[in-house]
Write an enzyme that holds these catalytic residues in place. Structure first.
Site, PDB file in Angstrom:
ATOM      1  N   LYS A   2      26.679  -1.903 -25.199  1.00 41.84           N
ATOM      2  CA  LYS A   2      27.336  -1.488 -26.452  1.00 41.84           C
ATOM      3  C   LYS A   2      28.818  -1.850 -26.416  1.00 41.84           C
ATOM      4  O   LYS A   2      29.377  -2.364 -27.395  1.00 41.84           O
ATOM      5  CB  LYS A   2      27.125   0.022 -26.682  1.00 41.84           C
ATOM      6  CG  LYS A   2      25.676   0.341 -27.029  1.00 41.84           C
ATOM      7  CD  LYS A   2      25.329   1.824 -26.962  1.00 41.84           C
ATOM      8  CE  LYS A   2      23.820   1.996 -27.152  1.00 41.84           C
ATOM      9  NZ  LYS A   2      23.357   3.384 -27.101  1.00 41.84           N
ATOM     10  N   GLN A  11      25.517   9.066 -25.522  1.00 38.36           N
ATOM     11  CA  GLN A  11      24.354   8.381 -24.949  1.00 38.36           C
ATOM     12  C   GLN A  11      23.328   9.412 -24.482  1.00 38.36           C
ATOM     13  O   GLN A  11      23.660  10.363 -23.769  1.00 38.36           O
ATOM     14  CB  GLN A  11      24.795   7.478 -23.793  1.00 38.36           C
ATOM     15  CG  GLN A  11      23.701   6.605 -23.226  1.00 38.36           C
ATOM     16  CD  GLN A  11      23.141   5.586 -24.238  1.00 38.36           C
ATOM     17  OE1 GLN A  11      23.851   5.129 -25.132  1.00 38.36           O
ATOM     18  NE2 GLN A  11      21.882   5.248 -24.098  1.00 38.36           N
ATOM     19  N   ASP A  40      25.035   6.666 -34.824  1.00 41.10           N
ATOM     20  CA  ASP A  40      23.678   6.632 -34.268  1.00 41.10           C
ATOM     21  C   ASP A  40      22.659   7.161 -35.290  1.00 41.10           C
ATOM     22  O   ASP A  40      21.462   6.945 -35.144  1.00 41.10           O
ATOM     23  CB  ASP A  40      23.603   7.520 -33.012  1.00 41.10           C
ATOM     24  CG  ASP A  40      23.334   6.726 -31.744  1.00 41.10           C
ATOM     25  OD1 ASP A  40      22.859   5.580 -31.849  1.00 41.10           O
ATOM     26  OD2 ASP A  40      23.604   7.260 -30.657  1.00 41.10           O
TER      27      ASP A  40
END
Ligand code: GUN
Length: 301
Positions: A53, A97, A120
């Site tokens: 990422k 995460q 997200d």
């Protein structure tokens, strides 16, 4: 029939080239798009995902800010990091995460992220938005699958779509997004009896189960489009999906490879969401309409 390959790597590269131009336009207006990534503990897979990422941010000109917390960090530590990023105007996207260590309440953490920065798409507000078809940020993996499907030129309206896997991250949002596009959607999961009875009816088969070799040719309709979301490392080190690629390729009309299919698109859509967040924040701020929402009124139980 031998299926044509849906090339996620190539589509990602095209999109990322466009992103660099969008970043250039933002920079001209004094905005550097920024993504904050919070990682807790030392899970090796998470370390690799976060690394990918951060690399994608660099490639596109997005600033990335990493917060790496120890495995025994408290939930309060994680929430404090999120609150700081929520109110920082240099940050347009916040990502925690997953998975988190067991002592941390995942829902409480995800609900603490400002819905304006939830790139997200995991906050309840964005998840709920999928039900009625107007989420701010669609979750990255299903969003990437949607774009891959578009490259085949197939209109999903009225098609039988079977999604194998009912996770919050992929299966459930994927089903809702395709329902919104008027597909006839079936979700199969670990408790589904006679999986093949469902998959054989699929015009579009999307597999996100995390089980190598789960889908064999006998389970696939002739001419189906097959999207393999699985990423599994075999004992010999090879990376494979959930679909028997070589066998199913002889029956499908289109198929995604692993690696090089869905995987690169997930990270690419994260950058798309971060850019859209930066563009949106800039537009709303110009109109004096932007709120750095700290914890919105929704609270996890
Ligand atoms: N862990 C596995 N997939 C994902 C993802 O898409 N986002 C986050 N934040 N964590 C993950």
């Amino acid at each position: 029939m031998t299926a044509r390959i849906i090339d996620g790597k190539a589509l990602s590269a095209r999109l990322r080239a466009e992103f660099r131009q969008r970043v250039g336009r933002l920079v001209d207006q004094g905005v550097i798009p920024g993504l904050a990534v919070i990682r807790v503990g030392d899970d090796p897979a998470s370390r690799i995902y976060v690394g990918n990422k951060v690399k994608a941010c660099e490639e596109c000109g997005v600033a990335s800010f990493q917060q790496a917390l120890a495995a025994d960090a408290s939930e309060a530590d994680v929430l404090a990091g999120i609150r700081q990023f929520n109110t920082d105007p240099a940050i347009h996207g916040i990502l925690v995460q997953l998975p988190l260590p067991g002592h941390i309440d995942v829902r409480r953490v995800l609900e603490a992220i400002s819905v304006n920065k939830d790139v997200d798409g995991f906050h309840l507000y964005n998840v709920g938005g999928l039900v009625v078809g107007n989420t701010i940020f669609p979750p990255c993996t299903p969003y990437g699958v949607q774009l891959l499907l578009e490259t085949t030129g197939t209109d999903v309206a009225g098609k039988n779509v079977v999604v194998v896997g009912a996770s919050n991250i992929v299966g459930k949002p994927m089903a809702l997004m395709l329902l919104q596009k008027e597909a006839t959607v079936t979700i199969c999961h670990a408790k589904t009896q006679n999986l093949a009875q469902h998959t054989i009816l699929a015009d579009i088969l999307i597999v996100a189960a995390g089980k190598p070799g789960l889908i064999v040719p006998q389970m696939v309709k002739e001419g189906a489009i097959v999207i393999d979301v699985g990423i599994n490392r075999l004992p010999d080190g090879r990376i494979v999906g959930d679909v028997d690629f070589a066998g199913v390729r002889e029956k499908a009309s289109w198929i995604t490879p692993v690696p090089g299919g869905v995987g690169p698109m997930t990270v690419t859509m994260l950058i798309e969401n971060t850019l859209r967040s930066a563009e949106r924040a800039h537009h709303l701020r110009k109109n004096n309409d932007y709120q750095d929402w700290e914890t919105p009124s929704i609270k996890a139980g």
